[in-house]
Design a protein around this motif. Structure first.
Motif, mmCIF file in Angstrom:
data_model
loop_
_atom_site.group_PDB
_atom_site.id
_atom_site.type_symbol
_atom_site.label_atom_id
_atom_site.label_comp_id
_atom_site.label_asym_id
_atom_site.label_seq_id
_atom_site.Cartn_x
_atom_site.Cartn_y
_atom_site.Cartn_z
ATOM 1 N N ILE A 65 0.839 -1.208 0.000
ATOM 2 C CA ILE A 65 0.000 0.000 0.000
ATOM 3 C C ILE A 65 0.875 1.259 0.000
ATOM 4 N N ALA A 98 -4.777 -1.473 4.146
ATOM 5 C CA ALA A 98 -4.728 -0.208 4.900
ATOM 6 C C ALA A 98 -5.645 -0.249 6.124
ATOM 7 N N ALA A 99 -6.831 -0.834 5.981
ATOM 8 C CA ALA A 99 -7.785 -0.858 7.101
ATOM 9 C C ALA A 99 -7.179 -1.599 8.298
ATOM 10 N N PHE A 131 -15.783 3.314 1.928
ATOM 11 C CA PHE A 131 -15.775 4.784 1.855
ATOM 12 C C PHE A 131 -17.095 5.342 2.366
ATOM 13 N N GLU A 163 -1.224 8.010 4.997
ATOM 14 C CA GLU A 163 0.019 7.668 4.288
ATOM 15 C C GLU A 163 0.762 6.485 4.934
ATOM 16 N N GLU A 185 -3.299 9.375 1.314
ATOM 17 C CA GLU A 185 -4.360 8.390 1.539
ATOM 18 C C GLU A 185 -4.671 8.262 3.024
ATOM 19 N N ILE A 186 -5.960 8.008 3.305
ATOM 20 C CA ILE A 186 -6.415 8.138 4.690
ATOM 21 C C ILE A 186 -7.348 7.009 5.109
HETATM 22 N N1 SAM Z 1 -7.574 -2.680 -1.216
HETATM 23 C C1 SAM Z 1 -6.894 -1.611 -0.522
HETATM 24 C C2 SAM Z 1 -6.465 -2.108 0.862
HETATM 25 O O1 SAM Z 1 -6.348 -3.321 1.050
HETATM 26 O O2 SAM Z 1 -6.198 -1.292 1.738
HETATM 27 C C3 SAM Z 1 -7.752 -0.368 -0.443
HETATM 28 C C4 SAM Z 1 -8.160 0.162 -1.789
HETATM 29 S S1 SAM Z 1 -9.176 1.582 -1.715
HETATM 30 C C5 SAM Z 1 -9.575 1.805 -3.421
HETATM 31 C C6 SAM Z 1 -8.038 2.875 -1.505
HETATM 32 C C7 SAM Z 1 -8.195 3.562 -0.149
HETATM 33 O O3 SAM Z 1 -7.540 2.797 0.851
HETATM 34 C C8 SAM Z 1 -7.554 4.929 -0.078
HETATM 35 O O4 SAM Z 1 -8.430 5.928 -0.592
HETATM 36 C C9 SAM Z 1 -7.330 5.099 1.400
HETATM 37 O O5 SAM Z 1 -8.535 5.444 2.042
HETATM 38 C C10 SAM Z 1 -6.954 3.652 1.798
HETATM 39 N N2 SAM Z 1 -5.500 3.497 1.702
HETATM 40 C C11 SAM Z 1 -4.814 2.824 0.762
HETATM 41 N N3 SAM Z 1 -3.483 2.918 1.002
HETATM 42 C C12 SAM Z 1 -3.343 3.667 2.106
HETATM 43 C C13 SAM Z 1 -2.225 4.128 2.851
HETATM 44 N N4 SAM Z 1 -0.999 3.839 2.485
HETATM 45 N N5 SAM Z 1 -2.464 4.870 3.960
HETATM 46 C C14 SAM Z 1 -3.714 5.176 4.347
HETATM 47 N N6 SAM Z 1 -4.813 4.770 3.675
HETATM 48 C C15 SAM Z 1 -4.621 4.031 2.567
#
Ligand code: SAM
Length: 283
Positions: A22, A124-125, A144, A196, A224-225
């Motif tokens: 990520i 990320a979660a 989201f 991030e 990203e958040i």
């Molecule tokens: N499939 C991904 C995962 O496993 O985390 C998430 C995909 S989703 C389309 C993208 C969102 O995940 C971002 O808008 C942000 O909310 C979150 N995200 C992804 N990378 C991140 C990071 N490095 N730090 C914080 N939030 C992140």
């Protein structure tokens, strides 16, 4: 970059759901690299994004775009291929299917009797939950938040009684508005913003929603958040209990008497309970 020497062999036919980093490319796993290298086909959200990742690791592969708009025929072709060779599914970042495409493909592949497995890795979660310091024994991931104010508020209200940490993905331009909405509903809950993750400017900040909204109004966030909201606290519990108690009392008595009974049992102001009892009776 030189690949780590792990025994690869030809992977069995099937659909492999492979997590990718990520942010920090060092988070790729050995199994992910082996699968990306050994796959006959890689289904991906965006061929340019996955192409860059593969380039970084010196892997050449056949790519097939599979996003949310993929046709049923595209999925059928991928599933047919997975019957006799190893097909990998990746998204742009993190774990496929988690706010990312893949659900229909996986469902249909399983229904077709194709072997489906998951090669776990970054998400990320989960990273945010692990570092935020909020209760992690029960959590609810809700993707989201809606963009429009009314829909966002309704979504949050619908989750008001969930006794678990709530986890959302959020974007930088919308963060402050979401925090203000949370502050209105739940002024005392602990909230965390994880930003991030795994990258140079990683931060995880917690406090009330109002204090975080003020902070990000003064320091507009980038990147990203993940937004996390702690479970209902004690100050919210009496209101919920009082409603249930009032309803029970109203089944037996009028609003005045019901308010009196509940006031005595809870110590809550009788006049406020009487007003609420009238509202409940009108529902
Ligand atoms: N499939 C991904 C995962 O496993 O985390 C998430 C995909 S989703 C389309 C993208 C969102 O995940 C971002 O808008 C942000 O909310 C979150 N995200 C992804 N990378 C991140 C990071 N490095 N730090 C914080 N939030 C992140």
């Amino acid at each position: 970059m030189e690949l780590p020497s792990i025994p690869v062999g030809t992977p069995e036919p099937g659909l492999y759901i492979v997590a990718t980093p990520i942010g920090n490319l060092g988070d790729i796993t050995l199994r992910a690299l082996a699968m990306l290298q050994g796959a006959a086909l890689i289904a991906c959200e965006d061929t340019r994004v996955t192409g860059k990742l593969l380039n970084h690791f010196g892997i050449k592969a056949r790519l097939q775009r599979l996003d949310d708009h993929a046709s049923p025929q595209t999925r059928t072709r991928i599933i047919d291929e997975a019957r006799h060779s190893a097909v990998v599914l990746v998204s742009d970042a993190g774990t496929p299917l988690i706010s990312d495409p893949g659900y229909r493909l996986v469902r249909e592949a399983r229904a077709a009797g194709v072997m489906v497995t998951s090669i776990p890795g970054a998400c990320a979660a989960i990273s945010a939950l692990a570092m935020a310091g909020l209760p992690s024994d029960r959590f609810l991931f809700a993707g989201f938040l809606p963009v429009k104010d009314k829909a966002r508020r309704e979504t949050l209200e619908g989750l008001a009684q969930v006794a678990a940490t709530l986890v959302f993905y959020e974007t930088a331009p919308r963060l402050e508005r979401s925090l203000r909405a949370i502050a209105e509903l739940w002024p005392t809950r602990e909230v965390a913003v994880a930003r991030e993750l795994t990258k140079l400017h990683e931060e995880c900040r917690s406090g009330t929603a109002a204090s975080l909204a003020d902070h990000y109004a003064a320091h507009p966030p980038k990147g990203e958040i993940v937004l996390l909201i702690g479970p209902p606290d004690e100050s919210e519990a009496p209101a919920l209990d009082a409603d249930a108690m009032l309803r029970a009392a109203l089944a037996e008595a009028g609003p005045g008497k019901a308010a009196g009974i509940v006031a005595k049992a809870t110590g809550i102001d009788r006049a406020a309970l009487y007003t609420r009892a009238l509202e409940l009776r009108g529902e």
